[in-house]
Write a protein that holds these residues in place. Structure first.
Motif, mmCIF file in Angstrom:
data_model
loop_
_atom_site.group_PDB
_atom_site.id
_atom_site.type_symbol
_atom_site.label_atom_id
_atom_site.label_comp_id
_atom_site.label_asym_id
_atom_site.label_seq_id
_atom_site.Cartn_x
_atom_site.Cartn_y
_atom_site.Cartn_z
ATOM 1 N N PRO A 130 0.874 -1.278 0.094
ATOM 2 C CA PRO A 130 -0.072 0.230 0.017
ATOM 3 C C PRO A 130 0.985 1.337 0.132
ATOM 4 C CG PRO A 130 0.201 -0.869 2.137
ATOM 5 C CD PRO A 130 1.035 -1.673 1.343
ATOM 6 N N SER A 131 0.308 2.381 -0.042
ATOM 7 C CA SER A 131 0.877 3.696 0.036
ATOM 8 C C SER A 131 1.985 3.791 1.312
ATOM 9 C CB SER A 131 0.113 4.769 0.054
ATOM 10 O OG SER A 131 0.592 5.830 0.342
ATOM 11 N N ARG A 132 3.083 4.217 1.106
ATOM 12 C CA ARG A 132 4.183 4.414 2.270
ATOM 13 C C ARG A 132 3.975 5.949 2.642
ATOM 14 N NH1 ARG A 132 8.731 2.231 -1.427
ATOM 15 N NH2 ARG A 132 7.003 2.453 -2.651
ATOM 16 N N ASP A 133 3.034 6.663 2.134
ATOM 17 C CA ASP A 133 3.048 7.976 2.546
ATOM 18 C C ASP A 133 2.218 8.118 3.951
ATOM 19 O OD1 ASP A 133 2.394 10.772 2.934
ATOM 20 O OD2 ASP A 133 1.950 11.076 0.960
ATOM 21 N N GLY A 134 2.947 8.433 4.856
ATOM 22 C CA GLY A 134 2.257 8.302 6.177
ATOM 23 C C GLY A 134 1.118 9.399 6.469
ATOM 24 N N HIS A 135 1.498 10.609 5.870
ATOM 25 C CA HIS A 135 0.269 11.428 6.032
ATOM 26 C C HIS A 135 -0.648 11.323 5.306
ATOM 27 C CE1 HIS A 135 -0.341 16.272 5.969
ATOM 28 N NE2 HIS A 135 -1.024 15.623 7.032
ATOM 29 N N TYR A 136 -0.720 10.617 4.046
ATOM 30 C CA TYR A 136 -1.695 10.190 3.415
ATOM 31 C C TYR A 136 -2.495 9.253 4.134
ATOM 32 C CZ TYR A 136 -4.545 7.343 0.070
ATOM 33 O OH TYR A 136 -5.415 6.450 -0.332
ATOM 34 N N LEU A 137 -2.028 8.107 4.769
ATOM 35 C CA LEU A 137 -2.394 6.854 5.252
ATOM 36 C C LEU A 137 -3.356 7.598 6.669
ATOM 37 C CD1 LEU A 137 0.315 4.504 5.135
ATOM 38 C CD2 LEU A 137 -1.704 4.346 3.912
ATOM 39 N N SER A 138 -2.550 8.563 7.495
ATOM 40 C CA SER A 138 -3.317 8.941 8.756
ATOM 41 C C SER A 138 -4.399 9.715 8.193
ATOM 42 C CB SER A 138 -2.332 9.474 9.681
ATOM 43 O OG SER A 138 -1.651 10.731 8.986
ATOM 44 N N ASN A 139 -4.439 10.501 7.357
ATOM 45 C CA ASN A 139 -5.526 11.569 6.848
ATOM 46 C C ASN A 139 -6.565 10.563 6.353
ATOM 47 O OD1 ASN A 139 -4.860 14.096 7.685
ATOM 48 N ND2 ASN A 139 -3.669 14.385 5.649
ATOM 49 N N ARG A 140 -6.285 9.708 5.376
ATOM 50 C CA ARG A 140 -7.394 8.734 5.080
ATOM 51 C C ARG A 140 -7.962 7.944 6.065
ATOM 52 N NH1 ARG A 140 -6.813 3.177 1.310
ATOM 53 N NH2 ARG A 140 -5.792 2.353 3.160
ATOM 54 N N PHE A 141 -7.242 7.397 7.083
ATOM 55 C CA PHE A 141 -7.909 6.653 7.988
ATOM 56 C C PHE A 141 -8.713 7.664 9.051
ATOM 57 C CE2 PHE A 141 -7.600 4.736 12.535
ATOM 58 C CZ PHE A 141 -7.849 3.682 12.206
ATOM 59 N N SER A 142 -8.064 8.748 9.490
ATOM 60 C CA SER A 142 -9.021 9.294 10.700
ATOM 61 C C SER A 142 -10.127 10.035 9.926
ATOM 62 C CB SER A 142 -7.916 10.556 11.178
ATOM 63 O OG SER A 142 -7.600 11.476 10.304
ATOM 64 N N GLU A 143 -10.125 10.512 8.704
ATOM 65 C CA GLU A 143 -11.283 11.072 8.050
ATOM 66 C C GLU A 143 -12.249 10.095 8.036
ATOM 67 O OE1 GLU A 143 -9.071 14.124 5.057
ATOM 68 O OE2 GLU A 143 -10.429 12.776 4.123
ATOM 69 N N SER A 144 -11.963 8.733 7.591
ATOM 70 C CA SER A 144 -13.101 7.810 7.578
ATOM 71 C C SER A 144 -13.549 7.378 9.151
ATOM 72 C CB SER A 144 -12.365 6.490 6.951
ATOM 73 O OG SER A 144 -13.047 5.363 7.157
ATOM 74 N N VAL A 145 -12.668 7.132 10.106
ATOM 75 C CA VAL A 145 -13.385 6.933 11.189
ATOM 76 C C VAL A 145 -14.033 8.254 11.876
ATOM 77 C CG1 VAL A 145 -12.496 6.892 13.834
ATOM 78 C CG2 VAL A 145 -11.046 5.924 12.068
ATOM 79 N N LEU A 146 -13.726 9.424 11.723
ATOM 80 C CA LEU A 146 -14.374 10.543 12.296
ATOM 81 C C LEU A 146 -15.963 10.944 11.487
ATOM 82 C CD1 LEU A 146 -11.492 12.843 13.160
ATOM 83 C CD2 LEU A 146 -12.741 10.991 14.626
ATOM 84 N N SER A 147 -15.629 10.716 10.207
ATOM 85 C CA SER A 147 -16.897 10.917 9.539
ATOM 86 C C SER A 147 -18.027 9.915 9.889
ATOM 87 C CB SER A 147 -16.685 10.801 7.899
ATOM 88 O OG SER A 147 -16.296 9.599 7.507
ATOM 89 N N TYR A 148 -17.571 8.636 10.013
ATOM 90 C CA TYR A 148 -18.472 7.811 10.587
ATOM 91 C C TYR A 148 -18.982 7.943 11.801
ATOM 92 C CZ TYR A 148 -19.831 3.044 12.034
ATOM 93 O OH TYR A 148 -20.861 1.937 12.488
ATOM 94 N N ALA A 149 -18.232 8.596 12.856
ATOM 95 C CA ALA A 149 -18.570 8.697 14.222
ATOM 96 C C ALA A 149 -19.615 10.249 14.106
ATOM 97 C CB ALA A 149 -17.300 9.346 15.102
ATOM 98 N N LYS A 150 -19.358 10.838 13.249
ATOM 99 C CA LYS A 150 -20.083 12.121 13.036
ATOM 100 C C LYS A 150 -21.586 11.662 12.654
ATOM 101 C CE LYS A 150 -19.591 16.751 11.516
ATOM 102 N NZ LYS A 150 -18.817 17.382 10.351
ATOM 103 N N ASN A 151 -21.634 10.601 11.615
ATOM 104 C CA ASN A 151 -22.797 10.322 11.192
ATOM 105 C C ASN A 151 -23.565 9.436 12.211
ATOM 106 O OD1 ASN A 151 -22.336 11.405 8.713
ATOM 107 N ND2 ASN A 151 -21.468 9.442 7.986
ATOM 108 N N LYS A 152 -22.957 8.591 12.837
ATOM 109 C CA LYS A 152 -23.572 7.913 13.894
ATOM 110 C C LYS A 152 -23.952 8.803 15.024
ATOM 111 C CE LYS A 152 -23.616 3.777 12.206
ATOM 112 N NZ LYS A 152 -24.842 2.734 12.260
ATOM 113 N N GLN A 153 -23.547 9.986 15.135
ATOM 114 C CA GLN A 153 -23.619 10.804 16.401
ATOM 115 C C GLN A 153 -22.945 10.198 17.517
ATOM 116 O OE1 GLN A 153 -27.787 11.535 16.663
ATOM 117 N NE2 GLN A 153 -27.593 13.600 15.406
ATOM 118 N N GLY A 154 -21.636 9.480 17.102
ATOM 119 C CA GLY A 154 -21.075 8.799 18.272
ATOM 120 C C GLY A 154 -19.964 9.978 18.593
ATOM 121 N N ARG A 155 -19.064 9.598 19.635
ATOM 122 C CA ARG A 155 -17.916 10.395 20.083
ATOM 123 C C ARG A 155 -17.110 10.581 18.951
ATOM 124 N NH1 ARG A 155 -14.174 8.448 24.945
ATOM 125 N NH2 ARG A 155 -12.307 9.956 24.479
#
Lengths: 200, 185
Positions: free
Chosen positions: A175-200
């Protein structure tokens, strides 16, 4: 130690991620990262390319931040051996949503297959057992792997599972070795899900 | 055998700056505080432990804390690591997470091995800590007097969390008080 270990690592990881639902995965450097990328390159995977010894600790921090979601730390015996102290830390705190799965091939597959301590008498399951972590006995067949795929969604952790896998390296899928890309991709996915679920 | 007893870390001087830091943590929505204990941090650790809105985690080694804080951030939590200068060397390889992944990271480091240090084994890490942190890509702030604390911590928080940067705040040995041991033969 290596009696009749035949489980194929890619088949194991495919089973673990098949019905992943809202599972978040942190994969340890080397083969565990390649396995996740080969089987299911998903924004809910965070791939480590370094930071050896840190997979379980990173997953633990994530587990505290996202207590409603199941978290999987998936890594090799070498990475876990380097960060054994993390098991004591995690066992003490008892995060229910955290599962640690070791793909234990009893060797350093990236560097010439030198035997690791798990080939020479150390049982990672026994280490985990001594840290108040819930453990299952070492896994050597696919039926048991399939059970774990369900168990890690039940938040009965911290759960520690050592899966004995065959040695040898499948084709590398990088997979990509670009850590900044990987961390943004992951945290955006996690936090958008949390927002939709009105979770923490 | 020599019996030793450290000074009571909960003296008034310690409490002053522990409370100040704790208040800043609250104002900045710090949700996870991870640490390898240090006598100098003990007042702050107790305050965090007593706060139900903060997850406090005692680590086996400081390198765990770097990975832990990265995971916390990826899950939406702001975290901070407390350690003493002797722990900085344990973090070196793990700091690659902070620089490679642009993770906001803030650590408060109580200094040993710099001012009236009685234990020579502390001197190496104490003397190399600022340069080592810089070599690893962190920005280093330092607090010598308590009236510098709030401004310095405010700056560190902004740089870390607004700039996705690793920052270390060194709490000098003069600030936290020299560690004295009472030895008995």
């Amino acid at each position: 130690m290596s009696q009749n270990i035949s489980l194929d690592r890619r088949e194991v990881v495919a089973s673990l991620l098949k019905n992943r639902k809202d599972l978040l995965v942190v994969s340890g450097l080397g083969s565990a990262t390649y396995d996740c990328a080969a089987v299911d390159d998903h924004p809910n995977n965070f791939y480590l390319w370094g930071a050896m010894g840190g997979t379980a600790s990173l997953a633990f921090g994530l587990a505290l931040a996202q207590p409603r979601r199941p978290i999987l730390a998936l890594t090799g015996d070498g990475d876990m051996l380097m960060g054994l102290g993390a098991l004591a830390t995690i066992g003490t705190q008892g995060p229910k949503n955290l599962t640690i799965i070791i793909l234990d091939n009893e060797e350093y597959g990236e560097t010439g297959s030198q035997p690791s301590a798990t080939a020479l008498g150390t049982s990672l399951s026994n280490v985990a057992r001594a840290t108040s972590t819930n453990i299952v006995e070492d896994i050597t067949n696919m039926n048991e792997v399939n059970n774990i795929s369900k168990l890690m969604h039940e938040k009965a952790g911290p759960l520690f599972v050592n899966i004995k896998i065959a040695s040898g390296n499948p084709i590398k899928v990088l997979p990509s070795r670009d850590g900044h890309y990987l961390s943004n991709r992951f945290s955006e996915s996690v936090l958008s899900y949390a927002k939709n679920k009105q979770g923490r | 055998m020599t019996l030793t007893k450290a000074n009571d870390p909960s003296n008034t001087k310690t409490d002053n700056w522990s409370n100040a830091i704790y208040e800043i943590f609250i104002a900045n929505q710090i949700r996870q505080v991870v640490y390898v204990p240090d006598a100098g941090h003990s007042g702050l650790i107790n305050l965090c432990h007593a706060d139900a809105n903060i997850d406090d985690v005692v680590l086996s080694s400081e390198e765990e804390g770097v990975a832990h804080i990265a995971g916390a951030w990826l899950g939406g939590d702001r975290g901070i690591m407390l350690m003493q200068s002797s722990g900085v060397g344990n973090c070196v390889n793990m700091f690659s997470l902070i620089t490679s992944c642009k993770i906001p990271f803030l650590t408060l480091i109580t200094m040993r091995g710099e001012w009236g240090e009685f234990n020579p084994w502390q001197l190496q890490m104490g003397q190399t800590t600022p340069e080592l942190l810089k070599l690893c890509g962190l920005i280093v702030h330092r607090v010598d007097e308590i009236d510098q604390l709030e401004d310095t911590l405010d700056s560190a928080l902004r740089i870390a969390f607004d700039g996705s940067q690793g920052v270390a705040v060194l709490l000098s040995q003069r600030l936290i008080g020299r560690k004295d041991f009472i030895g008995q033969k």
